[in-house]
Design a protein around this motif. Structure first.
Motif, PDB file in Angstrom:
ATOM      1  N   ARG A 126       0.816  -1.203   0.000  1.00 59.51           N
ATOM      2  CA  ARG A 126       0.000   0.000   0.000  1.00 59.51           C
ATOM      3  C   ARG A 126       0.862   1.270   0.000  1.00 59.51           C
ATOM      4  NH1 ARG A 126      -4.087   0.532   4.939  1.00 59.51           N
ATOM      5  NH2 ARG A 126      -2.232  -0.415   5.869  1.00 59.51           N
ATOM      6  N   ASP A 131       1.718  -0.319  -6.109  1.00 55.25           N
ATOM      7  CA  ASP A 131       0.316  -0.089  -5.744  1.00 55.25           C
ATOM      8  C   ASP A 131      -0.256   1.083  -6.540  1.00 55.25           C
ATOM      9  OD1 ASP A 131      -2.137  -0.119  -4.359  1.00 55.25           O
ATOM     10  OD2 ASP A 131      -1.379   1.313  -2.891  1.00 55.25           O
ATOM     11  N   LEU A 227      -7.147  -4.790   2.507  1.00 56.27           N
ATOM     12  CA  LEU A 227      -6.718  -3.733   3.431  1.00 56.27           C
ATOM     13  C   LEU A 227      -7.565  -3.728   4.699  1.00 56.27           C
ATOM     14  CD1 LEU A 227      -6.014  -0.761   0.972  1.00 56.27           C
ATOM     15  CD2 LEU A 227      -4.347  -2.068   2.292  1.00 56.27           C
TER      16      LEU A 227
END
Length: 336
Positions: A126, A131, A227
């Motif tokens: 992330r 990403d 996430l």
């Protein structure tokens, strides 16, 4: 579980009833109507009135709707007036369905193969370069129209570089035995490897174009779900217990993160059927999408009603199966 399934089946029946009403009203509101499509512009008023009586269009609307439903339940949607003149509309659907199903399966397979692993990798990294690049790619996949991507792929890989066929389902004149109607599968079953490979090459470009939106949607849902799960208490507890990283990833992260993805996959079936209209048109792919486009062009009302109704039934049934699978994975859904 049984009550959940019964409730979903009843909802499916209500949805089909509402769809039949909308389709019935819509087809009769189109300019010209079936009488004009059958007789053409030179049809006399007397011939038009006679044909209206033969088709029962002079009856009250409730009577027409009941007859419409009765004939639909018997598989009688009328005779094609434009796509394949004189052929039963239901036969056109059954003949073209395997091509669209095979194309949709290939497109969904491409989307799932890429979207789920890349969604997980993006979540694990992330905020990093990878990403960010993947998120931008997914935005492009949603923003770029399917027909534009189809034209670009066709120009590059078929016209300019000549790597793949530009159109069709199989090369004309190829000796292929039909068993199921699915060209790639038929070649495997009959061991006609050249026919199977030829059909696969014809599927690649339209499948890649059609997979762009499902890939983007599934990727973003997978990334967001991973996430969310990574921040859950049970994941932190598993790490604190000293469980191995592969066990945590498979049992605790991916297993729970994929629950919302399953629902999205079911919804994407409808998107694939809708996108297939444009994709099949660009690649001259003989599926129900191309037949639907031809039906609009030729005002072929019997073909339009059977294709729209059957596509909706397929979409509803697939989503019913997805709901059942979702309930089996997450028991909390059954009580909602």
């Amino acid at each position: 579980m049984l009550k959940f399934v019964i409730r979903r089946v009843l909802q499916m029946g209500l949805a089909l009833f509402m769809l039949s009403l909308l389709l019935f009203a819509w087809l009769r509101a189109l300019p010209g109507g079936p009488v004009s499509a059958l007789l053409g512009e030179r049809g006399s008023p007397e011939a038009a009135a006679d044909l209206r009586r033969q088709l029962g269009l002079d009856q009250p609307l409730p009577v027409q709707y009941v007859r419409f439903v009765q004939r639909a339940l018997e598989g009688d949607f009328g005779i094609s007036t434009g796509v394949f003149r004189g052929q039963p509309a239901i036969d056109i659907f059954l003949t073209r369905l395997p091509a669209t199903v095979e194309l949709s399966i290939f497109a969904l397979a491409i989307a799932l193969t890429l979207a789920i692993p890349l969604g997980y990798i993006a979540a694990r990294r992330r905020g990093g370069v990878l990403d960010t690049g993947l998120v931008i790619s997914s935005l492009v996949g949603v923003a770029v129209p399917v027909f534009f991507l189809a034209f670009v792929l066709k120009y590059l890989f078929a016209v300019r570089w000549g790597l793949l066929p530009p159109s069709g389902y199989q090369t004309a004149g190829i000796d292929a035995t039909r068993v199921t109607g699915f060209a790639v599968l038929d070649g495997i079953l009959t061991r006609e490897w050249d026919a199977s490979w030829d059909a696969f090459r014809h599927l690649l470009l339209p499948a890649i174009a059609l997979s762009s939106i499902p890939f983007a949607v599934i990727f973003r849902i997978t990334r967001a779900s991973v996430l969310d799960v990574m921040d859950e208490d049970y994941v932190r507890t598993a790490r604190a217990k000293g469980l191995r990283a592969p066990v945590i990833r498979v049992r605790h992260i991916m297993r729970n993160a994929l629950i919302p993805v399953i629902t999205i996959i079911g919804l994407q079936v409808g998107a694939l059927l809708a996108g297939a209209v444009l994709t099949e048109k660009v690649f001259a792919f003989p599926g129900i999408g191309q037949a639907l486009a031809l039906g609009f062009e030729t005002r072929d009302y019997p073909v339009l009603q059977v294709l729209i109704m059957m596509a909706a039934i397929i979409y509803i049934v697939v989503n019913l199966l997805v709901d059942i699978a979702y309930a089996l994975i997450d028991p909390r859904v059954r009580t909602k």
